[in-house]
Write a protein that holds these residues in place. Structure first.
Motif, PDB file in Angstrom:
ATOM      1  N   THR A   1      -7.077  -5.754   9.334  1.00  0.00           N
ATOM      2  CA  THR A   1      -5.789  -5.696  10.022  1.00  0.00           C
ATOM      3  C   THR A   1      -4.999  -6.973   9.771  1.00  0.00           C
ATOM      4  OG1 THR A   1      -6.495  -4.172  11.756  1.00  0.00           O
ATOM      5  CG2 THR A   1      -4.683  -5.637  12.287  1.00  0.00           C
ATOM      6  N   ILE A   2      -3.743  -6.812   9.326  1.00  0.00           N
ATOM      7  CA  ILE A   2      -2.933  -7.983   8.974  1.00  0.00           C
ATOM      8  C   ILE A   2      -1.652  -8.099   9.798  1.00  0.00           C
ATOM      9  CG2 ILE A   2      -3.782  -7.918   6.600  1.00  0.00           C
ATOM     10  CD1 ILE A   2      -0.975  -6.794   5.834  1.00  0.00           C
TER      11      ILE A   2
ATOM     12  N   GLY B   1      -1.731  -2.150   8.442  1.00  0.00           N
ATOM     13  CA  GLY B   1      -0.548  -2.793   8.976  1.00  0.00           C
ATOM     14  C   GLY B   1       0.551  -2.970   7.950  1.00  0.00           C
ATOM     15  N   ILE B   2       0.557  -2.153   6.912  1.00  0.00           N
ATOM     16  CA  ILE B   2       1.573  -2.222   5.850  1.00  0.00           C
ATOM     17  C   ILE B   2       2.737  -1.291   6.198  1.00  0.00           C
ATOM     18  CG2 ILE B   2       2.060  -1.666   3.436  1.00  0.00           C
ATOM     19  CD1 ILE B   2       0.397  -4.138   3.624  1.00  0.00           C
ATOM     20  N   LEU B   3       3.955  -1.829   6.139  1.00  0.00           N
ATOM     21  CA  LEU B   3       5.166  -1.027   6.335  1.00  0.00           C
ATOM     22  C   LEU B   3       6.164  -1.201   5.194  1.00  0.00           C
ATOM     23  CD1 LEU B   3       5.807  -1.705  10.149  1.00  0.00           C
ATOM     24  CD2 LEU B   3       4.926   0.406   9.126  1.00  0.00           C
ATOM     25  N   ASN B   4       5.992  -2.250   4.416  1.00  0.00           N
ATOM     26  CA  ASN B   4       6.939  -2.609   3.358  1.00  0.00           C
ATOM     27  C   ASN B   4       6.370  -2.212   1.993  1.00  0.00           C
ATOM     28  OD1 ASN B   4       8.406  -4.152   1.366  1.00  0.00           O
ATOM     29  ND2 ASN B   4       9.153  -5.453   3.030  1.00  0.00           N
ATOM     30  N   PRO B   5       7.118  -1.465   1.185  1.00  0.00           N
ATOM     31  CA  PRO B   5       6.610  -1.077  -0.144  1.00  0.00           C
ATOM     32  C   PRO B   5       6.196  -2.265  -1.009  1.00  0.00           C
ATOM     33  CG  PRO B   5       8.545   0.217   0.407  1.00  0.00           C
ATOM     34  CD  PRO B   5       8.419  -0.826   1.478  1.00  0.00           C
TER      35      PRO B   5
ATOM     36  N   SER C   1       1.059   1.499   9.344  1.00  0.00           N
ATOM     37  CA  SER C   1       0.846   1.426  10.786  1.00  0.00           C
ATOM     38  C   SER C   1       1.791   0.447  11.437  1.00  0.00           C
ATOM     39  CB  SER C   1      -0.606   0.977  11.046  1.00  0.00           C
ATOM     40  OG  SER C   1      -0.818   0.660  12.398  1.00  0.00           O
ATOM     41  N   THR C   2       2.164   0.722  12.716  1.00  0.00           N
ATOM     42  CA  THR C   2       3.053  -0.204  13.420  1.00  0.00           C
ATOM     43  C   THR C   2       2.378  -1.354  14.168  1.00  0.00           C
ATOM     44  OG1 THR C   2       3.220   1.402  15.217  1.00  0.00           O
ATOM     45  CG2 THR C   2       5.034   1.275  13.664  1.00  0.00           C
TER      46      THR C   2
END
Length: 379
Positions: free
Chosen positions: A158-159, A255-259, A276-277
């Motif tokens: 988790t980041i 925890g990745i949201l950005n391409p 994930s948010t």
């Protein structure tokens, strides 16, 4: 023992609200800030319509998928959740037991109330382990070694928690460090004698995976230490790359949201991502996971396994996730609601059965016999 029948996650949540003290229910249901991110995750799912394809043979429809070399009964698993035993003593064990029995993965949190070794004996090869890299690299390395020794082959790092999110519900209820329960919270707990009795005779919830690190620290000092270990504002890609090099099996970054971050994860050798948010519990202004998923899929193609969590509540939502580009889905809150509503023996297994049945029903209505065939044509 609860005897009522439930058919949806919403009904599970309604029963949990009645059975749990307000502070515990709020801990499960609540999110960061004004809880805009929690609502956004749900709203974006509701806006996705699925397109049926008529007259497709679904007589052999199934829900099975393969991910990270293992075949599972359904395309979803149980997300990592800290302090799950606040709902009821033995919740971690119950979730692991149901996951093994129904053949879905259970991702144990670093902040779980039960140790890696205990859960590994129950979940066996259905166990994934979620790691907070934290501020102390030695502790993180020790947790990785314990997971490896326990037979874990999928590590989820988790980041997205550089610092703890601000969750007003927990602050109002006094669920913070140090613990300062309000008079309202104390009185509400007293009004739930069944929960209070189970809590009194059960093991006191704590972070079992940090017992060795406690040493001679007091309870408060240890709680503050663990809080620091679960967050790390100095975490960077070099640290994650070192973890990739140290871990010999499947590595998933959560925890990745950005391409662009997805492409960086690919470059350092990750096997998968959790988009994930997470669950709207950290950054209230974050976008919904489901709305950024297509762009991440476009960026990384089929080179990484994409797992979606945050806001998933039904078989329809699981189908929406797969059609939008996910390979797999994780759910957290529904399983805690299920334990509260139906008890640890019955709740988790029934939640799995409900979600799987809903998902299969949706697939057949869409004319899709295999989860691998769900795609943009169904949006």
């Amino acid at each position: 023992m609860p005897t009522g029948r439930v058919f949806t996650t919403g009904q599970m949540a309604a029963q949990a609200r009645v059975r749990l003290p307000r502070a515990i229910f709020d801990f499960i249901e609540g999110g960061a800030g004004s809880e805009t991110a929690v609502a956004r995750n749900r709203d974006r799912f509701a806006q996705i319509a699925l397109m049926p394809q008529a007259l497709r043979d679904c007589s052999a429809a199934h829900s099975e998928v393969t991910i990270f070399g293992q075949r599972y009964t359904a395309p979803f698993g149980i997300a990592p959740m800290g302090f799950a035993d606040l709902v009821r003593p033995g919740t971690d064990r119950a979730l692991a037991t149901a996951a093994k029995a129904r053949n879905i993965p259970y991702c144990l949190s670093t902040a779980a109330t039960t140790s890696i070794e205990t859960i590994a004996a129950i979940a066996q090869d259905n166990l994934w382990f979620q790691l907070y890299p934290g501020s102390d690299e030695r502790i993180a390395a020790g947790l990785m070694q314990r997971a490896l020794a326990a037979g874990v082959t999928t590590l989820v790092v988790t980041i997205d928690i550089p610092v703890p999110g601000k969750r007003p519900r927990d602050l109002v209820n006094g669920l913070s460090i140090p613990l300062k329960p309000s008079l309202r919270t104390v009185l509400d707990v007293i009004r739930h004698p069944a929960w209070l009795l189970r809590a009194a005779i059960g093991e006191r919830p704590g972070m079992a995976n940090f017992v060795e690190a406690k040493g001679s620290m007091s309870g408060l000092a240890h709680a503050e230490f663990v809080s620091r270990q679960l967050s790390c504002p100095g975490l960077d890609w070099k640290r994650i790359e070192a973890i990739r090099k140290a871990w010999p099996h499947h590595l998933v970054i959560k925890g990745i949201l950005n391409p662009q971050d997805a492409l960086m994860a690919e470059r350092i050798g990750a096997d998968g991502l959790v988009v994930s948010t997470p669950g709207g519990r950290q950054l209230d202004s974050a976008p919904a996971s489901i709305e950024v998923l297509p762009a991440i899929r476009e960026a990384c193609g089929d080179r990484l396994k994409l797992i979606l969590d945050s806001g998933v509540r039904s078989g329809d939502d699981i189908a929406r996730s797969l059609a939008s580009g996910a390979d797999f889905v994780l759910l957290g809150r529904p399983f805690l609601f299920a334990v509260a509503a139906l008890g640890p023996e019955r709740g988790p297994a029934e939640m799995i059965d409900i979600l799987r049945a809903e998902f299969l029903n949706t697939m057949i209505h869409l004319g899709c016999p295999d989860p691998a065939e769900l795609g943009s044509d169904h949006l």
